[in-house]
Design a protein around this motif. Structure first.
Motif, short mmCIF file in Angstrom:
data_model
loop_
_atom_site.label_atom_id
_atom_site.label_comp_id
_atom_site.label_asym_id
_atom_site.label_seq_id
_atom_site.Cartn_x
_atom_site.Cartn_y
_atom_site.Cartn_z
N PHE A 1 64.17 38.95 25.39
CA PHE A 1 63.46 39.90 24.53
C PHE A 1 62.13 39.34 24.06
N GLU B 1 59.77 39.68 26.96
CA GLU B 1 59.43 41.07 27.29
C GLU B 1 58.57 41.72 26.20
N ALA B 2 58.90 41.41 24.94
CA ALA B 2 58.14 41.98 23.82
C ALA B 2 56.70 41.47 23.87
N GLN B 3 56.56 40.19 24.17
CA GLN B 3 55.22 39.61 24.25
C GLN B 3 54.43 40.27 25.37
N ALA C 1 54.88 43.25 26.60
CA ALA C 1 54.57 44.64 26.25
C ALA C 1 53.64 44.74 25.06
N ILE D 1 54.40 44.22 21.86
CA ILE D 1 55.03 44.84 20.68
C ILE D 1 55.93 43.81 19.99
N VAL E 1 59.30 42.11 18.46
CA VAL E 1 60.63 41.97 19.07
C VAL E 1 61.59 43.05 18.57
N GLU F 1 60.94 46.04 17.52
CA GLU F 1 60.59 47.33 18.13
C GLU F 1 61.06 47.36 19.59
N HIS F 2 60.95 46.23 20.27
CA HIS F 2 61.39 46.16 21.66
C HIS F 2 62.91 46.36 21.75
N ARG G 1 63.69 50.06 21.20
CA ARG G 1 63.35 50.87 22.37
C ARG G 1 64.32 50.60 23.52
N ALA G 2 64.66 49.34 23.70
CA ALA G 2 65.53 48.97 24.84
C ALA G 2 66.92 49.59 24.69
#
Ligand code: NAP
Length: 260
Positions: free
Chosen positions: A196, A199-201, A203, A205, A207, A209-210, A213-214
């Protein structure tokens, strides 16, 4: 349900935390004697103490070491003795861009997530055949069915293992030895938390919020609990699952969108 495996011996690899630990917990509750491995001693011993508390009737042995090395595997096999149940697991390869992965990165992924489980299957399956009982569960990934681009090392190595198992599982089934794959979707373990962050980095956004959304993309609208995974693993290891052969069971809250 009585799983019918009390007194059996299991080697559960990479089991101090997360999904491996959850498998060990459910096997402990079923009365299975355990050998558990991990690299870090502290978490491994803490997990062993917890498992002994969970079921004082079983023995729980620990082997600290890297299961992706020959020494780590030899130590695990020596300690475990005759193995009736093998849970293959190891940390997953790091995410990234395939352009950055050199031969060293590929070799590490293949060692941990393909060749190590194959070595352990090779070392244990003939004993299982001789004793007319064996259960092997490979913890792989939902990425085997629905590849994730940033996890290309995982997609490749685990698919190789899955292809190998598809053949050998049919060869050993007649001896009451089963080999199956358990494919986690998204479970909130240390592994996922690290992904996470990446991936958040990527995107751009936060963590939190990621994560929100996920999980909204999963039909069950939540991440999996490790114990749900462990319960399915213990069932696959049970006497009731002897006709489940060479399957790849997704546990993903419905995230994989296909009919099959
Ligand atoms: P985790 O929470 O990070 O736990 C990993 C466990 O494996 C720890 O006990 C760790 O202890 C041990 N370990 C890692 N590498 C090892 C090695 N080389 N030798 C021995 N022990 C090792 O991870 P997890 O979420 O349970 O994931 C387990 C597997 O499922 C991984 O391959 C992961 O990629 C895959 N997976 C997980 C998810 C998910 O949502 N969680 C989804 C798809 C696939 P030490 O670090 O002390 O060794």
């Amino acid at each position: 349900m009585d799983l019918g495996i009390a007194g059996k011996n299991a080697l559960v690899c990479a089991a101090s935390k997360g999904l491996g630990r959850a498998c060990a917990e459910h096997l402990a509750q079923a009365g299975v004697n355990l050998t558990i491995t991990a690299r870090g001693v502290e978490a491994l011993e803490a997990t062993a103490a917890y498992l002994r508390g969970l079921n004082p009737a079983i023995t729980v042995k620990t082997v600290a070491g890297d299961i992706a090395t020959a020494d780590g595997r030899a130590a695990a096999l020596d300690t475990a003795g005759d193995i009736d149940i093998l849970i293959n697991n190891a940390g997953g390869p790091p995410p990234g861009n395939f352009r950055d992965w050199d031969r060293t990165a590929w070799n590490a992924a293949l060692e941990a997530n393909m060749l190590t489980p194959i070595d352990l299957i090779k070392a244990t399956v003939d004993g299982m055949i001789a004793r007319k009982f064996g259960r092997i569960v490979n913890i792989t990934s939902g990425a085997v069915k629905a590849p994730i681009a940033t996890l290309g090392l995982s997609n490749g190595a685990r698919s190789g293992l899955t292809g190998f198992v598809a053949g050998v599982a049919r060869e050993v089934a007649r001896h009451n030895v089963t080999i199956n794959g358990l494919l986690p979707g998204r479970f909130l373990t240390d592994r996922l938390t690290k992904n996470f962050d990446y991936e958040a980095q990527k995107a751009g956004i936060a963590v939190d919020e990621h994560i929100r959304r996920a999980s909204s993309n999963i039909p069950a609208q939540r991440f999996g609990e490790a114990t749900e995974f462990g319960a399915a693993c213990a069932f696959l290891c049970s006497v009731h699952a002897s006709y489940i052969v060479g399957q790849n069971l997704l546990i993903d809250g419905g995230a994989y969108p296909g009919t099959f």
